[in-house]
Design a protein around this motif. Structure first.
Motif, PDB file in Angstrom:
ATOM      1  N   GLU A  87     -22.260 -26.500 -36.531  1.00 20.08           N
ATOM      2  CA  GLU A  87     -20.952 -27.164 -36.489  1.00 20.08           C
ATOM      3  C   GLU A  87     -19.856 -26.173 -36.115  1.00 20.08           C
ATOM      4  O   GLU A  87     -18.980 -26.474 -35.292  1.00 20.08           O
ATOM      5  N   THR A  91     -17.477 -26.458 -32.762  1.00 26.68           N
ATOM      6  CA  THR A  91     -16.028 -26.668 -32.849  1.00 26.68           C
ATOM      7  C   THR A  91     -15.213 -25.456 -32.403  1.00 26.68           C
ATOM      8  O   THR A  91     -14.071 -25.620 -31.977  1.00 26.68           O
ATOM      9  N   GLU A  92     -15.804 -24.267 -32.492  1.00 28.20           N
ATOM     10  CA  GLU A  92     -15.029 -23.068 -32.213  1.00 28.20           C
ATOM     11  C   GLU A  92     -15.471 -22.299 -30.973  1.00 28.20           C
ATOM     12  O   GLU A  92     -14.783 -21.368 -30.558  1.00 28.20           O
TER      13      GLU A  92
END
Length: 153
Positions: A87, A91-92
């Motif tokens: 995750e 997201t990053e």
């Protein structure tokens, strides 16, 4: 970002090959997921074969990829911790996430050195067909954990 899984040769067990395809199809509902099967070199000498396998694997890895190489001495994750890693990356980090499974004698030092992370699926030894299936199942499981779907429970 997409997920790419690289390995050498085909999954020989037809039941596990079908399950691998099913898990990729399921994972594609969340993020683009693809398998690249590379031809195994036909070299008997183990050191030379591992080196050639490494060259083939590295030839399809982009400089910008984030590479996770499966290695028995790598980092261990619980399913929840692995989903957190996935995750966070999703997201990053816009880079493609590439999982690399070596041949029967393991990965070359060149591939391990290129990897951003060495990951151990388990301290147990699996057949290649089963290790591939476990890898894909854990990726799918992580994606369902991220989405809070019941599969992971």
């Amino acid at each position: 970002m997409k997920l790419r899984i690289l390995w050498l040769g085909k999954t020989k067990n037809p039941n596990l090959a079908a399950l691998c395809e099913e898990l990729v199809t399921r994972s594609n509902h969340f993020v683009g997921t693809e398998i690249t099967e590379l031809k195994e070199p036909r070299v008997k000498e183990e050191k030379k074969r591992v080196a050639l396998e490494g060259e083939r694997l590295l030839s399809v890895i982009d400089r910008s990829d984030f590479v996770v190489a499966l290695d028995p001495l790598g980092r261990s994750y619980t399913s929840d911790a692995f989903s957190g890693f996935l995750e966070k990356h999703m997201t990053e980090n816009p880079r493609d996430l590439v999982f690399v499974v070596g041949g029967h004698a393991g990965l070359s030092d060149a591939v391990k050195n290129r990897a951003n992370l060495l990951w151990s699926l388990s301290p147990l030894t699996y057949s290649h067909d089963l290790a591939r299936t476990v890898l894909l199942e854990q990726i799918y499981r992580a994606l369902t954990i991220i989405r809070n779907l019941p599969y992971a429970r």
